[in-house]
Write an enzyme that holds these catalytic residues in place. Structure first.
Site, PDB file in Angstrom:
ATOM      1  CB  SER A 107      -0.957  -0.040   1.193  1.00 26.89           C
ATOM      2  OG  SER A 107      -1.845   1.039   1.160  1.00 26.89           O
ATOM      3  CG  ASP A 256      -3.636   4.020  -1.276  1.00 24.38           C
ATOM      4  OD1 ASP A 256      -4.197   3.784  -2.366  1.00 24.38           O
ATOM      5  OD2 ASP A 256      -3.868   3.357  -0.241  1.00 24.38           O
ATOM      6  CG  ASP A 258      -3.064  -0.599  -2.202  1.00 28.86           C
ATOM      7  OD1 ASP A 258      -3.122   0.590  -1.836  1.00 28.86           O
ATOM      8  OD2 ASP A 258      -3.600  -1.524  -1.570  1.00 28.86           O
ATOM      9  CG  ASP A 260      -6.649   0.378  -1.065  1.00 25.77           C
ATOM     10  OD1 ASP A 260      -5.875   1.347  -0.975  1.00 25.77           O
ATOM     11  OD2 ASP A 260      -6.694  -0.526  -0.203  1.00 25.77           O
TER      12      ASP A 260
END
Length: 472
Positions: A107, A256, A258, A260
């Site tokens: 992340s 961010d 990743d 999500d």
């Protein structure tokens, strides 16, 4: 057994409450990942079934994806490698294909980290309460004694690309083709939004939308050469804010690593709070559910979200349900309540139409639709959803966190307030003029304060009074 082997085969350093995360080459290696892949198949009973595996742009993700696939195939699962994906692409694939899966990402963590987010078929989350501890224990066993091949045949490993299907699915949920023209600056932070934004909002795979997209840091680079891919930190939004002003854009979006989570900047370069975005999307999702015949659509919000959210939900004929902070709690309550949408103060947004999973891109699309179907600027639109003044999250480093909360309770005990302990301690003035929450961090010596009030002077007065007590 040497201490070095002990260190290698005790995975408690990298297995967290909701996912796996560690430093590459130390607490997460290809050998460890292969054992986790094998354990994943066994714990979830996936022999003979499909397992989906992808990863983000971190340098170690391809090797780890292959290692996980090898472990899973050894235990008899048929693996489909999804290659480079955002985390919400994994949720899409697990939902649309009704298969369990894993993606390699850390992340917003720094470059030296990687990790694994896992989901069951239908994008159901896996946490320490729902299989993660068992996967850890079995992976440790396999690391100590070797992975035993499945009694049946070894599973096959193939490749599958889901980017176009994911993009088409999101476009089917929010029709942006009739939007007014918008200039959008997108800061991908060298993360996965650099791949998903051109696919979903651009014309790379699908017909063009009425958007002029100004890309910022779209090159996939897991070393994060420009800034950390963590838009929760204000300094990581500065480049986006400057670019919105420079290009005269209508809106800025920051994702961010990743992809999500999504943060929104208005045309003046000012952040629009995740609570305001929650309210904006909730209004659209309530209206859509009501149009489909649902009488009282349910909206989930965590207890740190602005009280404007439940007020708006009630006004629009929905029912607001308050929860603890954290995606496993939100997803569980989303499923229990049949909720149409959920939002958190941390910019995680959850959708029933997305298997109750979180997706920053779908939230961004709702905001673009809301902005594009009216004539005013985003600053004016956003103000409708931000009637109160928030402190943001303020951390105090305190060893005796319980003692600090007790000092606050004693100081406020003669005032007309209510206190609840759903998640930390929330103090609410009965006249509705302010509330604040004190939450101890589970992993660090921090006590976190979030306060909200009807105006700036009231918020500052409450904030400063509580901080003085906490830090005494």
């Amino acid at each position: 057994m040497t201490s070095e082997q002990n260190k290698t085969f005790d995975l408690s350093a990298s297995f967290k409450a909701y996912d796996v995360r560690g430093i590459v080459g130390e607490s997460i290696t290809a050998e460890i990942v292969e054992a986790v892949g094998a354990a994943f198949v066994d714990v979830l009973g996936l022999e003979g079934q499909t397992v989906l595996v992808g990863g983000d742009m971190r340098p170690s993700s391809p090797e780890f994806s292959q290692a996980f696939a090898n472990g899973a195939a050894t235990r008899g699962a048929n693996v489909q490698l999804l290659d480079l994906i955002s985390t919400d692409e994994l949720y899409y694939a697990c939902g649309a294909l009704n298969a369990a899966g894993a993606t390699f990402t850390a992340s917003h963590n720094p470059a030296e980290y990687n990790g694994i987010k896992m989901a069951k078929a239908g994008a159901q989350p896996i946490s320490s309460e729902s299989g993660l501890k068992e996967i850890q224990a079995l992976a440790e066993q396999y690391l100590n004694s070797g992975i035993i091949p499945a009694a049946g045949s070894r599973g096959a490993i193939s490749v599958r690309d889901v980017l176009k299907d994911y993009s088409e699915y999101l476009r089917h949920l929010v029709d942006l083709s009739g939007s007014g023209p918008l200039k959008i600056v997108v800061d991908a932070g060298n993360g996965m939004a650099g791949l998903t934004t051109p696919a979903v909002l651009g014309d790379k795979l699908l017909p063009a939308l009425p958007f002029d997209i100004v890309p910022l840091y779209f090159e996939l680079d897991g070393s994060f050469p420009n800034h950390p891919a963590n838009p929760l930190e204000p300094e990581n939004l500065r480049d986006l804010q400057a670019a919105v002003i420079k290009h005269g854009a209508d809106i800025g979006l920051a994702f961010d690593g990743d992809a999500d989570r999504c943060f929104v900047i208005d045309e003046k370069g000012e952040p629009v709070s995740p609570s305001a975005i929650t309210g904006m999307v909730a209004r659209r999702e309530i209206a859509r559910a009501q149009a489909a015949g649902e009488q009282t659509p349910v909206i989930i919000h965590n207890l740190l979200t602005s009280k404007a959210v439940p007020e708006l939900v009630a006004k629009d004929g929905g029912r607001a349900v308050r929860t603890r902070v954290g995606h496993s709690f939100i997803k569980a309550v989303m499923a229990e309540e049949g909720a149409v949408f959920g939002g958190e103060h941390s910019a995680h947004f959850y959708f029933r139409d997305f298997w109750n999973a979180d997706t920053g891109m779908l939230a961004a699309m709702h905001v673009l639709a809301a902005l594009g179907e009216q004539n005013g600027p985003l600053s004016e639109l956003g103000r409708q959803y931000e009637p109160y003044v928030s402190s943001g999250e303020i951390n105090s480093e305190i060893e005796d966190k319980a003692g600090a909360v007790e000092r606050v309770r004693v100081d406020f005990e003669n005032e007309d307030i209510e206190i609840d302990h759903m998640d930390g301690s929330t103090f609410t003035a009965k006249d509705g003029s302010w509330w604040f929450n004190l939450r101890p961090s589970n992993t660090e010596p921090f006590l976190r304060l979030n306060a909200e009030a009807k105006d700036q002077p009231t918020m500052e007065k409450i904030r400063d009074r509580v901080l003085a007590l906490v830090r005494a």
